[in-house]
Design a protein around this motif. Structure first.
Motif, PDB file in Angstrom:
ATOM      1  N   ALA A 332       0.833  -1.210   0.000  1.00  0.00           N
ATOM      2  CA  ALA A 332       0.000   0.000   0.000  1.00  0.00           C
ATOM      3  C   ALA A 332       0.866   1.259   0.000  1.00  0.00           C
ATOM      4  CB  ALA A 332      -0.936  -0.008   1.207  1.00  0.00           C
ATOM      5  N   ALA A 333       2.054   1.168   0.607  1.00  0.00           N
ATOM      6  CA  ALA A 333       2.956   2.321   0.653  1.00  0.00           C
ATOM      7  C   ALA A 333       3.737   2.484  -0.652  1.00  0.00           C
ATOM      8  CB  ALA A 333       3.908   2.179   1.834  1.00  0.00           C
ATOM      9  N   GLY A 334       3.558   1.543  -1.576  1.00  0.00           N
ATOM     10  CA  GLY A 334       4.247   1.649  -2.863  1.00  0.00           C
ATOM     11  C   GLY A 334       5.730   1.312  -2.812  1.00  0.00           C
ATOM     12  N   ILE A 335       6.131   0.602  -1.746  1.00  0.00           N
ATOM     13  CA  ILE A 335       7.533   0.157  -1.651  1.00  0.00           C
ATOM     14  C   ILE A 335       7.627  -1.157  -2.425  1.00  0.00           C
ATOM     15  CG2 ILE A 335       9.465  -0.297  -0.063  1.00  0.00           C
ATOM     16  CD1 ILE A 335       8.240   2.374   0.548  1.00  0.00           C
ATOM     17  N   VAL A 336       7.781  -1.078  -3.738  1.00  0.00           N
ATOM     18  CA  VAL A 336       7.681  -2.281  -4.563  1.00  0.00           C
ATOM     19  C   VAL A 336       8.819  -2.379  -5.580  1.00  0.00           C
ATOM     20  CG1 VAL A 336       5.176  -2.500  -4.275  1.00  0.00           C
ATOM     21  CG2 VAL A 336       6.081  -1.148  -6.180  1.00  0.00           C
ATOM     22  N   THR A 337       9.066  -3.603  -5.996  1.00  0.00           N
ATOM     23  CA  THR A 337      10.121  -3.919  -6.967  1.00  0.00           C
ATOM     24  C   THR A 337       9.669  -3.572  -8.395  1.00  0.00           C
ATOM     25  OG1 THR A 337       9.260  -6.170  -6.687  1.00  0.00           O
ATOM     26  CG2 THR A 337      11.381  -5.678  -5.651  1.00  0.00           C
ATOM     27  N   PRO A 338      10.604  -3.605  -9.362  1.00  0.00           N
ATOM     28  CA  PRO A 338      10.284  -3.173 -10.728  1.00  0.00           C
ATOM     29  C   PRO A 338       9.154  -3.941 -11.420  1.00  0.00           C
ATOM     30  CG  PRO A 338      12.663  -3.250 -10.418  1.00  0.00           C
ATOM     31  CD  PRO A 338      12.062  -3.826  -9.178  1.00  0.00           C
ATOM     32  N   ASP A 339       8.935  -5.221 -11.043  1.00  0.00           N
ATOM     33  CA  ASP A 339       7.834  -5.974 -11.672  1.00  0.00           C
ATOM     34  C   ASP A 339       6.490  -5.324 -11.384  1.00  0.00           C
ATOM     35  OD1 ASP A 339       8.669  -6.937  -9.005  1.00  0.00           O
ATOM     36  OD2 ASP A 339       6.880  -8.200  -9.126  1.00  0.00           O
ATOM     37  N   LEU A 340       6.415  -4.519 -10.315  1.00  0.00           N
ATOM     38  CA  LEU A 340       5.169  -3.817  -9.981  1.00  0.00           C
ATOM     39  C   LEU A 340       5.294  -2.328 -10.303  1.00  0.00           C
ATOM     40  CD1 LEU A 340       4.350  -5.512  -6.542  1.00  0.00           C
ATOM     41  CD2 LEU A 340       3.350  -6.025  -8.768  1.00  0.00           C
ATOM     42  N   GLY A 341       6.306  -1.989 -11.084  1.00  0.00           N
ATOM     43  CA  GLY A 341       6.473  -0.594 -11.484  1.00  0.00           C
ATOM     44  C   GLY A 341       7.251   0.250 -10.490  1.00  0.00           C
ATOM     45  N   GLY A 342       7.841  -0.387  -9.473  1.00  0.00           N
ATOM     46  CA  GLY A 342       8.562   0.381  -8.452  1.00  0.00           C
ATOM     47  C   GLY A 342      10.049   0.457  -8.731  1.00  0.00           C
ATOM     48  N   LYS A 343      10.752   1.154  -7.828  1.00  0.00           N
ATOM     49  CA  LYS A 343      12.185   1.316  -8.016  1.00  0.00           C
ATOM     50  C   LYS A 343      12.977   0.685  -6.881  1.00  0.00           C
ATOM     51  CE  LYS A 343      11.981   6.036  -6.033  1.00  0.00           C
ATOM     52  NZ  LYS A 343      12.065   5.727  -4.626  1.00  0.00           N
ATOM     53  N   TYR A 344      12.297  -0.033  -6.003  1.00  0.00           N
ATOM     54  CA  TYR A 344      12.958  -0.573  -4.821  1.00  0.00           C
ATOM     55  C   TYR A 344      13.584  -1.937  -5.103  1.00  0.00           C
ATOM     56  CZ  TYR A 344      10.678   3.285  -2.530  1.00  0.00           C
ATOM     57  OH  TYR A 344      10.271   4.545  -2.186  1.00  0.00           O
ATOM     58  N   THR A 345      14.617  -2.255  -4.308  1.00  0.00           N
ATOM     59  CA  THR A 345      15.311  -3.523  -4.477  1.00  0.00           C
ATOM     60  C   THR A 345      14.672  -4.601  -3.602  1.00  0.00           C
ATOM     61  OG1 THR A 345      16.821  -3.098  -2.645  1.00  0.00           O
ATOM     62  CG2 THR A 345      17.497  -2.291  -4.822  1.00  0.00           C
ATOM     63  N   THR A 346      15.077  -5.842  -3.864  1.00  0.00           N
ATOM     64  CA  THR A 346      14.644  -6.964  -3.025  1.00  0.00           C
ATOM     65  C   THR A 346      14.928  -6.650  -1.557  1.00  0.00           C
ATOM     66  OG1 THR A 346      15.317  -8.429  -4.830  1.00  0.00           O
ATOM     67  CG2 THR A 346      14.887  -9.475  -2.693  1.00  0.00           C
ATOM     68  N   THR A 347      16.141  -6.172  -1.291  1.00  0.00           N
ATOM     69  CA  THR A 347      16.560  -5.884   0.083  1.00  0.00           C
ATOM     70  C   THR A 347      15.692  -4.798   0.710  1.00  0.00           C
ATOM     71  OG1 THR A 347      18.765  -6.280  -0.783  1.00  0.00           O
ATOM     72  CG2 THR A 347      18.623  -5.494   1.490  1.00  0.00           C
ATOM     73  N   GLN A 348      15.442  -3.727  -0.057  1.00  0.00           N
ATOM     74  CA  GLN A 348      14.650  -2.616   0.502  1.00  0.00           C
ATOM     75  C   GLN A 348      13.214  -3.043   0.808  1.00  0.00           C
ATOM     76  OE1 GLN A 348      15.557   0.080  -2.729  1.00  0.00           O
ATOM     77  NE2 GLN A 348      16.704   1.455  -1.372  1.00  0.00           N
ATOM     78  N   VAL A 349      12.609  -3.806  -0.104  1.00  0.00           N
ATOM     79  CA  VAL A 349      11.236  -4.265   0.151  1.00  0.00           C
ATOM     80  C   VAL A 349      11.220  -5.175   1.377  1.00  0.00           C
ATOM     81  CG1 VAL A 349       9.315  -5.652  -0.749  1.00  0.00           C
ATOM     82  CG2 VAL A 349      10.514  -4.039  -2.256  1.00  0.00           C
ATOM     83  N   THR A 350      12.196  -6.079   1.448  1.00  0.00           N
ATOM     84  CA  THR A 350      12.274  -6.991   2.595  1.00  0.00           C
ATOM     85  C   THR A 350      12.360  -6.201   3.895  1.00  0.00           C
ATOM     86  OG1 THR A 350      13.434  -8.584   1.215  1.00  0.00           O
ATOM     87  CG2 THR A 350      13.564  -8.929   3.596  1.00  0.00           C
ATOM     88  N   GLU A 351      13.260  -5.229   3.926  1.00  0.00           N
ATOM     89  CA  GLU A 351      13.457  -4.468   5.169  1.00  0.00           C
ATOM     90  C   GLU A 351      12.237  -3.625   5.519  1.00  0.00           C
ATOM     91  OE1 GLU A 351      17.366  -2.788   4.596  1.00  0.00           O
ATOM     92  OE2 GLU A 351      18.278  -4.721   5.123  1.00  0.00           O
ATOM     93  N   ASP A 352      11.532  -3.157   4.510  1.00  0.00           N
ATOM     94  CA  ASP A 352      10.317  -2.397   4.793  1.00  0.00           C
ATOM     95  C   ASP A 352       9.260  -3.288   5.454  1.00  0.00           C
ATOM     96  OD1 ASP A 352       8.970   0.341   4.260  1.00  0.00           O
ATOM     97  OD2 ASP A 352       7.462  -1.150   3.676  1.00  0.00           O
ATOM     98  N   VAL A 353       9.127  -4.516   4.949  1.00  0.00           N
ATOM     99  CA  VAL A 353       8.159  -5.438   5.563  1.00  0.00           C
ATOM    100  C   VAL A 353       8.567  -5.732   7.012  1.00  0.00           C
ATOM    101  CG1 VAL A 353       7.142  -7.756   5.484  1.00  0.00           C
ATOM    102  CG2 VAL A 353       7.488  -6.476   3.349  1.00  0.00           C
ATOM    103  N   LEU A 354       9.841  -6.003   7.231  1.00  0.00           N
ATOM    104  CA  LEU A 354      10.312  -6.331   8.593  1.00  0.00           C
ATOM    105  C   LEU A 354       9.987  -5.199   9.570  1.00  0.00           C
ATOM    106  CD1 LEU A 354      13.842  -7.957   7.994  1.00  0.00           C
ATOM    107  CD2 LEU A 354      11.572  -8.997   7.937  1.00  0.00           C
ATOM    108  N   LYS A 355      10.185  -3.978   9.090  1.00  0.00           N
ATOM    109  CA  LYS A 355       9.933  -2.792   9.915  1.00  0.00           C
ATOM    110  C   LYS A 355       8.463  -2.701  10.347  1.00  0.00           C
ATOM    111  CE  LYS A 355       9.689   1.283   7.918  1.00  0.00           C
ATOM    112  NZ  LYS A 355      10.031   2.090   6.728  1.00  0.00           N
ATOM    113  N   ARG A 356       7.566  -3.233   9.514  1.00  0.00           N
ATOM    114  CA  ARG A 356       6.124  -3.112   9.785  1.00  0.00           C
ATOM    115  C   ARG A 356       5.549  -4.281  10.582  1.00  0.00           C
ATOM    116  NH1 ARG A 356       4.116   0.943   6.157  1.00  0.00           N
ATOM    117  NH2 ARG A 356       5.704   1.469   4.626  1.00  0.00           N
ATOM    118  N   LEU A 357       6.373  -5.250  10.935  1.00  0.00           N
ATOM    119  CA  LEU A 357       5.850  -6.444  11.631  1.00  0.00           C
ATOM    120  C   LEU A 357       5.205  -6.088  12.970  1.00  0.00           C
ATOM    121  CD1 LEU A 357       8.491  -9.248  11.085  1.00  0.00           C
ATOM    122  CD2 LEU A 357       6.107  -9.255  10.324  1.00  0.00           C
TER     123      LEU A 357
END
Ligand code: NAD
Ligand code: MN
Length: 357
Positions: A332-357
């Motif tokens: 929902a925050a748009g922290i997404v990888t290029p397959d979804l049109g975003g500019k974030y990396t695997t690592t960045q998306v992973t860390e964003d999810v961890l932060k929201r746990l």
């Protein structure tokens, strides 16, 4: 605290990039959930085959059986042409561990040609029999001199009963998770039994009657409906939001699962689990994605959701719900990888999810 041991089987390609995200997710779960995880790294896949001559080393199978409470499987690369001695390790694992169900949650916004629609269903595919017993025969000289090929479609009461009972349990668990606050578009548990018994009265007829019998016995509070498979294909396009849990024999389940994936768009979002009695292997639906390997671009969300599905089958619904909610918030925050049109990396998306746990 309950201590659980998880086998990690990254496999090939981006499997090696997304499975570490799954591990980090399990490590980051709050200790208040009363569960802790340890890990064992296990080999399988085409690279393993090239190195050792087998795609599924005996140690991997033995360790899963002897030590592990669950597992995560990344993806394997299949050789483009048949290679002598190679066969798919995940197919072999399903057999060796009797993981008779392939469970595929399809949740998100369906983007069909016609409209956008939130959907939230789980497709439960029987995974041991039907036409996939692969008993095929060819008579090279049929009655008219041309070849005739045929295949056995085997349906058993045993396999039909256990897959339907599992679908009923999944519907009940989803209802329980909703009651505990999990987001959903449904308010009542329902299982849809898919078949073609109007034509195949014996094989699909057996599946249908056995499934009804199992659901009535095991989960009498779950509403049961039926849908003929071709009409199911139509309904999945026209009214996908209607379905909660869908149970089908192997071939129909294979096709409908991919249709379900197609409703959601990116393969990088779609989880699954291979489930038997007391053991589940979480597995993202996508493959090894050779076109993006090594670029830190792989979407880790299918794997993170697969961790959630695995945890549900370990009776850790609360942990699973936490993961789903964190993943949804990241999306929902748009922290997404290029397959979804975003500019974030695997690592960045992973860390964003961890932060929201
Ligand atoms: P694929 O799923 O690997 O890739 C299809 C497309 O989706 C590619 O463009 C890829 O970049 C993209 N994609 C897939 N997962 C993604 C993710 N997590 N993040 C971002 N983009 C993603 O399918 P394919 O290209 O047909 O097959 C590649 C290899 O994978 C083949 O060797 C195939 O046999 C194997 N495969 C394995 C499995 C499995 O292990 N269960 C499933 C499908 C394909
Ligand atoms: Mn398929």
């Amino acid at each position: 605290a309950r201590a659980l041991r998880i086998g990690l089987i990254p496999g090939d390609g981006i499997g090696k990039e997304v499975i570490p995200a799954g591990r980090r997710l399990l490590e980051a779960l709050p200790s208040s959930l009363g569960v802790s995880f340890s890990f064992v790294d296990l080999d399988a896949g085409f690279e393993t085959f090239e190195r050792t001559g087998t795609a599924l080393p005996q140690r991997t199978v033995d360790t899963l059986k002897a030590e592990c409470d669950g597992a995560l499987f990344g993806a394997v690369q299949s050789p483009s042409k048949a290679v002598k001695g190679y066969s798919s390790p995940i197919v072999a694992l399903r057999k060796k561990l009797d993981l008779y169900a392939n469970v595929r949650p399809v949740k998100g916004v369906a983007t069909s040609l016609f409209r956008q629609q939130p959907i939230d269903m789980v497709i439960v595919r029987e995974n041991t029999e039907d036409l996939y017993v692969k008993e095929e025969n060819t008579n090279p000289n049929g009655p008219d001199g041309r070849p005739v090929a045929e295949a056995i479609k085997r349906i058993t009461g045993r396999a039909s009963y256990r897959i339907a009972a599992m679908a009923g349990r999944i519907a009940e668990r989803r209802q329980k998770m909703r009651a505990a606050g999990a987001s959903s578009i449904h308010s009542e548990p329902m299982v849809t039994v898919v078949h073609k018994s109007n034509v195949l009265s014996q094989t699909d007829g057996l599946f249908r009657t056995t499934a009804r019998e199992a659901l009535a016995a095991a989960t009498p509070n779950v509403r049961v409906e039926e849908q003929i498979v071709d009409s199911m294909a139509l309904k999945l396009v026209q009214q996908p939001e209607y379905y909660d849990v869908v149970v089908a024999p192997n071939l129909y389940g294979d096709i409908l699962s991919d249709q379900g994936a197609g409703l959601l768009g990116s393969l990088g979002l779609i989880p699954s689990a291979n489930v038997g009695e007391g053991f589940a292997i979480g597995e993202p639906v996508h493959g090894s994605a050779p076109d993006i390997v090594g670029q830190n671009k792989a979407n880790p969300i299918a794997t993170m959701r697969s961790v959630g599905v695995m945890l549900e089958f370990m009776d850790l619904e609360q942990a699973a719900a936490k993961i789903y909610a964190a993943v949804d918030a990241t999306l929902a925050a748009g922290i997404v990888t290029p397959d979804l049109g975003g500019k974030y990396t695997t690592t960045q998306v992973t860390e964003d999810v961890l932060k929201r746990l």
